[in-house]
Motif scaffolding. Structure first.
Motif, PDB file in Angstrom:
ATOM      1  N   THR A 151      26.956  54.898  43.204  1.00 27.89           N
ATOM      2  CA  THR A 151      26.236  54.246  42.172  1.00 27.89           C
ATOM      3  C   THR A 151      26.674  53.963  40.993  1.00 27.89           C
ATOM      4  N   GLU A 152      27.848  54.900  40.422  1.00 27.46           N
ATOM      5  CA  GLU A 152      28.623  54.792  39.263  1.00 27.46           C
ATOM      6  C   GLU A 152      29.371  53.764  39.193  1.00 27.46           C
ATOM      7  N   CYS A 153      30.152  53.498  40.562  1.00 29.99           N
ATOM      8  CA  CYS A 153      30.960  52.288  40.741  1.00 29.99           C
ATOM      9  C   CYS A 153      30.194  50.908  40.753  1.00 29.99           C
ATOM     10  N   PHE A 154      29.183  50.999  41.325  1.00 30.48           N
ATOM     11  CA  PHE A 154      28.350  49.592  41.366  1.00 30.48           C
ATOM     12  C   PHE A 154      27.913  49.401  40.007  1.00 30.48           C
ATOM     13  N   THR A 155      26.997  50.307  39.123  1.00 31.90           N
ATOM     14  CA  THR A 155      26.661  50.032  37.822  1.00 31.90           C
ATOM     15  C   THR A 155      27.644  49.937  36.917  1.00 31.90           C
ATOM     16  N   GLY A 156      28.814  50.223  36.979  1.00 37.90           N
ATOM     17  CA  GLY A 156      29.987  50.143  36.186  1.00 37.90           C
ATOM     18  C   GLY A 156      30.845  49.241  36.208  1.00 37.90           C
ATOM     19  N   GLU A 157      32.116  49.208  35.400  1.00 38.85           N
ATOM     20  CA  GLU A 157      32.989  48.072  35.659  1.00 38.85           C
ATOM     21  C   GLU A 157      33.859  48.327  36.738  1.00 38.85           C
ATOM     22  N   LEU A 158      33.822  49.406  37.497  1.00 40.92           N
ATOM     23  CA  LEU A 158      34.804  49.536  38.672  1.00 40.92           C
ATOM     24  C   LEU A 158      34.340  48.601  39.763  1.00 40.92           C
ATOM     25  N   GLY A 159      33.205  48.596  40.002  1.00 40.46           N
ATOM     26  CA  GLY A 159      32.591  47.643  41.027  1.00 40.46           C
ATOM     27  C   GLY A 159      33.211  46.124  40.861  1.00 40.46           C
ATOM     28  N   HIS A 160      33.129  45.686  39.733  1.00 37.59           N
ATOM     29  CA  HIS A 160      33.417  44.267  39.342  1.00 37.59           C
ATOM     30  C   HIS A 160      34.983  44.087  39.557  1.00 37.59           C
ATOM     31  N   LYS A 161      35.753  45.104  39.157  1.00 32.96           N
ATOM     32  CA  LYS A 161      37.144  45.177  39.255  1.00 32.96           C
ATOM     33  C   LYS A 161      37.718  45.186  40.943  1.00 32.96           C
ATOM     34  N   LEU A 162      37.123  45.923  41.532  1.00 31.44           N
ATOM     35  CA  LEU A 162      37.324  45.936  42.844  1.00 31.44           C
ATOM     36  C   LEU A 162      36.952  44.677  43.551  1.00 31.44           C
ATOM     37  N   GLU A 163      35.903  43.663  43.248  1.00 34.88           N
ATOM     38  CA  GLU A 163      35.460  42.651  43.999  1.00 34.88           C
ATOM     39  C   GLU A 163      36.745  41.686  43.560  1.00 34.88           C
ATOM     40  N   LEU A 164      36.825  41.755  42.354  1.00 34.52           N
ATOM     41  CA  LEU A 164      38.247  40.936  41.815  1.00 34.52           C
ATOM     42  C   LEU A 164      39.443  40.990  42.830  1.00 34.52           C
ATOM     43  N   GLN A 165      39.629  42.209  43.030  1.00 31.41           N
ATOM     44  CA  GLN A 165      40.819  42.603  43.947  1.00 31.41           C
ATOM     45  C   GLN A 165      40.598  41.946  45.134  1.00 31.41           C
ATOM     46  N   TYR A 166      39.422  42.117  45.930  1.00 34.93           N
ATOM     47  CA  TYR A 166      38.924  41.377  47.373  1.00 34.93           C
ATOM     48  C   TYR A 166      39.140  39.954  47.125  1.00 34.93           C
ATOM     49  N   ALA A 167      38.735  39.310  45.850  1.00 34.35           N
ATOM     50  CA  ALA A 167      38.874  37.983  45.607  1.00 34.35           C
ATOM     51  C   ALA A 167      40.394  37.529  45.749  1.00 34.35           C
ATOM     52  N   ASP A 168      41.062  38.156  45.108  1.00 37.25           N
ATOM     53  CA  ASP A 168      42.614  37.898  45.232  1.00 37.25           C
ATOM     54  C   ASP A 168      43.254  38.231  46.555  1.00 37.25           C
ATOM     55  N   GLU A 169      42.757  38.953  47.325  1.00 39.62           N
ATOM     56  CA  GLU A 169      43.247  39.498  48.715  1.00 39.62           C
ATOM     57  C   GLU A 169      42.618  38.371  49.629  1.00 39.62           C
ATOM     58  N   ILE A 170      41.407  37.700  49.521  1.00 39.95           N
ATOM     59  CA  ILE A 170      40.964  36.608  50.600  1.00 39.95           C
ATOM     60  C   ILE A 170      41.758  35.286  50.290  1.00 39.95           C
ATOM     61  N   GLY A 171      41.842  35.180  48.744  1.00 37.94           N
ATOM     62  CA  GLY A 171      42.593  33.990  48.233  1.00 37.94           C
ATOM     63  C   GLY A 171      44.111  33.902  48.680  1.00 37.94           C
ATOM     64  N   ALA A 172      44.606  34.961  49.083  1.00 39.88           N
ATOM     65  CA  ALA A 172      45.864  34.899  49.322  1.00 39.88           C
ATOM     66  C   ALA A 172      46.346  34.734  50.879  1.00 39.88           C
ATOM     67  N   LEU A 173      45.262  34.558  51.745  1.00 40.69           N
ATOM     68  CA  LEU A 173      45.311  34.270  53.159  1.00 40.69           C
ATOM     69  C   LEU A 173      46.085  33.229  53.610  1.00 40.69           C
TER      70      LEU A 173
END
Length: 246
Positions: A151-173
């Motif tokens: 919940t803290e991850c989802f409502t805070g900044e960490l969740g957004h940062k994690l999604e940006l990491q996944y964006a880079d990951e799938i973008g590098a395929l």
């Protein structure tokens, strides 16, 4: 007398080392070492019918048929989302897809063990399959999990940062993904044959402890039922389609 005690100590040390070595050999023979495991990656997004079907009906089976023992499974919850000029993430199926993608990312971050976070993601996808994705928080109680970190991850900044990491990951395929679910075995995308991923995993496995799921199995070309419901990268009508199917 001292020599006798010295010899006794040496015998005891040798016995301890022998028992320890035997235990190590038994453990190593029962469980494939990390280097023997086949890398299996699923790139997916929430509220995509094909992703939900694949997770609930295909991928979940590897935890029951022994395949998980030879697989290094990685889940990547981002899919076809895009990052706008102001840094926000825009998802095909609207705001709720973005929310649930972040929930998945936070679950993976909170419970790194795949056996733990897959159960939670499976629960959330089951709710989505029933059109009850807004009730995702009930999975904490169902699985007896502490909601605090996710919940803290989802409502805070960490969740957004994690999604940006996944964006880079799938973008590098390479080659780039065309749709989700996008299934990759040891770096090779299965494309339209993703429903037959078990065959590819078994063929790629070079270890000695072959699970029951791989015995007598050969590569086959079955029609993938969820392929009709995959979500293409450039499909701008995905939001209306998924809402119509619910």
């Amino acid at each position: 007398m001292e020599a006798h005690l010295h010899r006794s100590k040496n015998v005891i040390v040798l016995l301890v080392l022998s028992v320890s070595l035997a235990a190590t050999l038994v453990q190593s023979s029962a469980t494939p070492v990390a280097g023997e495991k086949v890398k299996l990656a699923l790139y997916y997004e929430a509220l995509c019918p094909g992703c939900t079907y694949f997770i609930l009906n295909d991928l979940s089976k590897i935890f029951d048929n022994g395949l998980i023992d030879i697989v290094d499974l990685k889940l990547s919850p981002y899919g076809n989302a895009k990052i706008s000029s102001n840094g926000t993430i825009v998802c095909q199926h609207g705001e709720w897809e973005c929310k649930l993608n972040t929930v998945g990312a936070c679950a993976i971050n909170t419970w790194p063990n795949v056996n733990d976070h897959f159960k939670f993601i499976h629960c959330v996808e089951s709710l989505s399959d029933d059109g009850k994705y807004r009730e995702w928080k009930t999975c904490f109680k169902k699985l007896k999990l502490d909601p605090k970190q996710v919940t803290e991850c989802f409502t805070g900044e960490l969740g957004h940062k994690l999604e940006l990491q996944y964006a880079d990951e799938i973008g590098a395929l390479k080659p780039p993904h065309e749709y989700v679910p996008w299934v990759v075995v040891d770096g090779k995308p299965l494309k339209e044959d993703f429903a037959n991923f078990v065959s590819y995993v078994c063929k790629a496995y070079k270890g000695s402890k072959v699970p029951q799921a791989c015995r007598g199995l050969s590569l086959k070309k079955d029609s993938a039922k969820p392929f009709n419901n995959v979500c293409y990268k450039e499909d701008n009508n995905a939001k209306s389609k998924v809402l119509e199917s619910m």
